[in-house]
Design a protein around this motif. Structure first.
Motif, PDB file in Angstrom:
ATOM      1  N   ILE A  98       0.837  -1.208   0.000  1.00 52.28           N
ATOM      2  CA  ILE A  98       0.000   0.000   0.000  1.00 52.28           C
ATOM      3  C   ILE A  98       0.867   1.252   0.000  1.00 52.28           C
ATOM      4  O   ILE A  98       0.671   2.175  -0.808  1.00 52.28           O
ATOM      5  N   VAL A  99       1.835   1.306   0.915  1.00 56.92           N
ATOM      6  CA  VAL A  99       2.709   2.482   0.998  1.00 56.92           C
ATOM      7  C   VAL A  99       3.523   2.631  -0.274  1.00 56.92           C
ATOM      8  O   VAL A  99       3.722   3.745  -0.790  1.00 56.92           O
ATOM      9  N   ASN A 100       3.983   1.537  -0.812  1.00 61.22           N
ATOM     10  CA  ASN A 100       4.797   1.588  -2.026  1.00 61.22           C
ATOM     11  C   ASN A 100       4.009   2.124  -3.217  1.00 61.22           C
ATOM     12  O   ASN A 100       4.587   2.678  -4.155  1.00 61.22           O
ATOM     13  N   ALA A 101       2.686   1.975  -3.166  1.00 59.83           N
ATOM     14  CA  ALA A 101       1.859   2.486  -4.264  1.00 59.83           C
ATOM     15  C   ALA A 101       1.885   4.006  -4.347  1.00 59.83           C
ATOM     16  O   ALA A 101       1.542   4.586  -5.380  1.00 59.83           O
ATOM     17  N   TYR A 102       2.300   4.679  -3.265  1.00 61.69           N
ATOM     18  CA  TYR A 102       2.402   6.144  -3.268  1.00 61.69           C
ATOM     19  C   TYR A 102       3.766   6.619  -3.762  1.00 61.69           C
ATOM     20  O   TYR A 102       4.037   7.823  -3.790  1.00 61.69           O
ATOM     21  N   GLU A 103       4.620   5.707  -4.195  1.00 59.13           N
ATOM     22  CA  GLU A 103       5.986   6.056  -4.589  1.00 59.13           C
ATOM     23  C   GLU A 103       6.067   7.160  -5.649  1.00 59.13           C
ATOM     24  O   GLU A 103       6.923   8.047  -5.549  1.00 59.13           O
ATOM     25  N   PRO A 104       5.197   7.174  -6.675  1.00 60.76           N
ATOM     26  CA  PRO A 104       5.298   8.243  -7.678  1.00 60.76           C
ATOM     27  C   PRO A 104       5.162   9.652  -7.094  1.00 60.76           C
ATOM     28  O   PRO A 104       5.651  10.611  -7.681  1.00 60.76           O
ATOM     29  N   LEU A 105       4.532   9.783  -5.914  1.00 62.85           N
ATOM     30  CA  LEU A 105       4.334  11.101  -5.315  1.00 62.85           C
ATOM     31  C   LEU A 105       5.620  11.690  -4.757  1.00 62.85           C
ATOM     32  O   LEU A 105       5.705  12.890  -4.522  1.00 62.85           O
ATOM     33  N   HIS A 106       6.609  10.824  -4.485  1.00 63.51           N
ATOM     34  CA  HIS A 106       7.860  11.357  -3.941  1.00 63.51           C
ATOM     35  C   HIS A 106       9.069  10.867  -4.751  1.00 63.51           C
ATOM     36  O   HIS A 106      10.175  10.748  -4.225  1.00 63.51           O
TER      37      HIS A 106
END
Length: 630
Positions: free
Chosen positions: A283-291
C-alpha cells in the motif's frame, strides 16, 4: 570432522500426494475426506490436514528475507522486541516510582495512560525522572481531546533536554476514529488534527503519532481478515488524508503505528502479522510516484515498514478459572514474537474481574521474559518461514484481507464508519462467536468446557468489572459503535447468578447399565452443568433405577441426570420418569438416543447432548430452578 554429508533418506523413495491420499482414504474407511479432515475457517478459506512443497509453489513470499521488502518475514534483521508495560497514571510521582522500579525487571517500553487534566510540562518531567528516552521506548496516551496538547508537551520535553533524538523511540497515540468506534461520536476535524500532530512531532524522527488500533476490532470478536482488512483501510484513509494536507508521503508513513490484538488461534495469528507487513508495504509503495526523486530507494522502502505493537486478547479472557488466561495469553505472546512484532503487551490474567495486582502484572512481564531469556525467541528471525502450512496461511489471509480492503476502499474507511458498515460487520462476527461458544463450537477452557465448578467469584468481583460493557453502555449515539464484551460474559452471568441465589442446585448422576456409556455420559453431564456452577454428585453406578432415584432423593438432588446407553434408555428413561412424577426434581436424559421422539411423546422434556446449545439449555434450567439472571 569429516565434511562428508550423509543422505539419510536415500533408502526412502519420495511419496507422492496421490499416495498420501490413498492411505488417508483407506484409513477413513469410507468417511468423506472434505467433511472429516478439511477445516473451513471464519476467514472464508479452507485448511487442509497436510501440505506439501507443491502447495507453496509460486508464492511470492518464499524468496523474501528478513528486513527485505515487502517485509513478510520481518522489518528488521533481528527479532528483538520491546517488552511493554501499560501504566495508568493517577499520581505522576507514584507512576514514576513504579516505572523506574520496572526498569530493573526487564521492561524496555512503557505505555503511559495519562489523565486529560494532568497534561503539563511539570507533570511530564515528574513522570520521566530517571527514565532515559534514549534507552526506553516511551508511549503516551490520553483523552483524544487533549492528545495534541500532549504531543506538544512531550516534544518540548525531548527537545529542551537535549536528548539525541535519533535514539528516542516511542509514540503519542492519536487515534482519529477512536470516538466513533468506541462511543459512536464523530470527530469531523480528524484530518486537520492528524496533520497537526504530525507537524508537532516532525522533529522526532522515531516517534509515531498516528495510531491504527486494529485491536479495537479483535477485542470485540472480529475475525482475523476483518481486523487486518479494516486496519489497512483505516491506515490508508489516514495516509491519504495526510498527503492531501501537504504532508510528504514518506514522512506520513513513518508516523503511522499499528496495534493488533492476538487471539488464541496460534498459527493463524503468526500468519496474520506476516500478511499485515506484506500488504501494508504494498500500500505504501503504491504512493511512490508522489515522492519520486526526493528520497533514496532505502528511505522509500523503510517508509513502507509497518511498525506493529501487539496486545494479547481481552475478548477471550475469563472471570472464572482465570489462570487459564495465562495459558491463552502465553500462546498469544508466542504467536506475536515468532511473527517478529516490534513491541508486545501481555495483559494481566485477572484483568477481566479486578484491577491487576502487583503479582499478576509481574507474571505478565515474566511471560515475555521467559520467551526471551529462556526460550531465546529473540535469537531466531521468523522460524515459521518455509513452513508449507504457515506460508499457505499467510497467503490465504492476505488474499481475504485484501478483498475486504478493496471493498472498503470503494467508499473509504471513514464513510463506511459513518454508515455503520464496519461496526455491523465486526459486531456480527462477535455475535457469531458468542453463539459458537454457547454451542461449544468455540471452546473456552474453564468457561464452556472443563469448568472448575467449585470456584466462587461474586464476593471478590470488583463492581467496576462486573460487566465488560463500554463506558456509554446502551446509550443512544449518533453513529453505530462496536459492542464491547467478552466471549465468556454470558457464562459468567450464569455462574454469578448461581452464586447469588445462595442455593447451589445439586445435580445427581443416575448412572446405570453399560459401563463405558454411563461413565462417558456422566462426565459429559458434569462438564455441562458445571458451566453453571451447579454442585455435581457423581456415582459409580446403580443396579436398578429405583436404587438410583432413592439415592438421589437422599442427597436432596434438584436435577437427576440419567446416564446410560441409547439402547437401554428405551427401558430406563420411562421407568425413572414415572418414579419421579409429582416430585420436585428435574429429570434429564444425557444423550440424543434414536428413541428420543418416543421418550418426548411420553412426557420426557429435557435432553443434553453434543448438539445442545449449552448456554440456552442452562438458562432454561436456571429459570426452572428459580435462579434469576441479572
Amino acid at each position: 570432522m569429516s565434511d562428508h554429508k550423509e543422505n539419510f533418506f536415500v533408502d526412502f523413495p519420495p511419496t507422492s500426494t496421490d499416495e498420501w491420499m490413498e492411505k488417508i482414504t483407506a484409513d477413513l474407511k469410507g468417511a468423506d475426506f472434505q467433511k472429516k479432515l478439511v477445516w473451513r475457517t471464519n476467514e472464508g478459506f479452507t485448511v487442509n490436514p497436510f501440505y506439501r512443497a507443491e502447495n507453496v509453489e509460486g508464492l511470492p513470499t518464499l524468496e523474501n528475507l528478513p528486513g527485505q521488502f515487502p517485509y513478510v518475514r520481518s522489518t528488521k534483521k533481528d527479532n528483538v522486541w520491546y517488552i511493554r508495560r501499560e501504566i495508568h497514571v493517577d499520581d505522576f510521582a507514584e507512576a514514576n516510582k513504579k516505572a523506574v522500579k520496572l526498569l530493573t525487571k526487564g521492561i524496555t517500553s512503557f505505555g503511559f495512560h495519562l489523565p486529560k487534566n494532568g497534561i503539563t510540562p511539570e507533570n511530564i518531567k515528574v513522570l520521566l525522572k530517571d527514565i532515559s528516552p534514549e534507552k526506553v521506548e516511551l508511549n503516551f496516551r490520553t483523552c483524544i481531546s487533549r492528545t495534541l496538547e500532549l504531543a506538544r508537551v512531550v516534544s518540548d520535553y525531548l527537545l529542551k533536554n537535549n536528548f539525541e533524538l535519533t535514539k528516542c523511540q516511542g509514540s503519542i497515540e492519536f487515534d482519529p476514529f477512536r470516538k466513533i468506534l468506541k462511543k459512536g461520536i464523530d470527530s469531523p476535524q480528524w484530518a486537520e488534527e492528524a496533520a497537526e500532530i504530525v507537524n508537532i512531532t516532525s522533529q522526532l524522527p522515531h516517534y509515531r503519532c498516528i495510531y491504527i488500533t486494529g485491536n479495537s476490532f479483535s477485542d470485540v470478536g472480529a475475525y482475523i481478515h476483518q481486523e487486518l482488512g479494516y486496519s489497512l483501510s483505516y491506515g490508508n484513509q489516514i495516509l491519504g488524508a495526510l498527503i492531501e494536507k501537504g504532508i510528504d508521503p514518506v514522512v506520513a508513513a513513518n508516523k503511522i503505528k499499528f496495534t493488533f490484538g492476538i487471539d488464541s488461534n496460534y498459527f493463524m495469528e503468526i500468519a496474520k502479522f506476516r500478511a499485515a507487513r506484506w500488504l501494508w508495504a504494498e500500500i505504501v509503495n503504491a504512493y511512490e510516484p508522489l515522492h519520486a526523486g526526493q528520497y533514496s530507494d532505502e528511505e522509500r522502502k523503510n517508509a513502507a515498514k509497518m511498525n506493529v505493537h501487539a496486545v494479547t486478547s481481552a475478548f477471550n479472557q475469563s472471570v472464572f478459572d482465570p489462570y487459564v488466561n495465562l495459558l491463552r495469553s502465553q500462546t498469544e505472546a508466542m504467536s506475536a514474537t515468532i511473527a517478529s512484532v516490534d513491541s508486545l503487551t501481555v495483559r494481566p490474567f485477572n484483568e477481566a474481574f479486578e484491577t491487576p495486582t502487583d503479582f499478576s502484572e509481574r507474571i505478565a512481564v515474566n511471560q515475555q521474559l521467559l520467551l526471551k531469556e529462556e526460550a531465546h525467541f529473540d535469537k531466531i528471525i521468523d522460524p515459521s518461514a518455509g513452513s508449507y502450512y504457515i506460508e499457505t496461511l499467510t497467503s490465504s489471509i492476505a488474499e481475504q484481507a485484501w478483498k475486504l480492503f478493496l471493498k472498503t476502499e470503494e467508499q473509504g474507511f471513514y464513510e463506511n464508519l459513518k454508515a455503520g458498515a464496519v461496526q455491523d460487520a465486526v459486531n456480527a462476527s462477535g455475535d457469531a462467536r458468542m453463539i459458537a461458544v454457547a454451542k461449544r463450537r468455540e471452546v473456552l477452557v474453564g468457561t464452556n468446557q472443563y469448568p472448575n465448578f467449585t470456584e466462587r467469584r461474586s464476593d471478590t468481583l470488583a463492581e467496576s468489572h462486573q460487566h465488560a460493557c463500554g463506558c456509554d453502555g446502551d446509550k443512544e449515539t449518533p453513529f453505530k459503535k462496536l459492542k464491547v464484551r467478552r466471549l465468556a460474559d454470558d457464562f459468567n452471568e450464569l455462574r454469578l447468578a448461581t452464586e447469588r441465589s445462595k442455593k447451589t442446585p445439586k445435580v445427581f448422576m443416575l448412572t446405570i447399565g453399560n459401563l463405558a456409556m454411563r461413565l462417558a455420559r456422566s462426565q459429559f453431564s458434569a462438564n455441562f452443568f458445571g458451566c453453571a456452577g451447579y454442585e455435581l454428585i457423581d456415582n459409580l453406578g446403580f443396579n436398578t433405577v429405583e436404587g438410583g432415584i432413592k439415592a438421589a432423593r437422599e442427597k436432596d438432588a434438584d436435577v437427576i441426570v440419567l446416564c446410560s446407553s441409547d439402547d437401554e434408555y428405551v427401558t430406563y428413561a420411562p421407568e425413572a420418569f414415572d418414579m419421579l412424577k409429582g416430585g420436585k426434581e428435574l429429570f434429564v436424559v444425557a444423550g440424543a438416543p434414536a428413541c428420543m421422539d418416543d421418550l418426548k411423546a411420553q412426557g420426557i422434556e429435557h435432553f443434553i447432548h453434543v448438539r445442545s446449545n449449552v448456554l440456552e439449555t442452562l438458562i432454561l434450567f436456571h429459570k426452572l430452578l428459580g435462579i434469576t439472571i441479572k
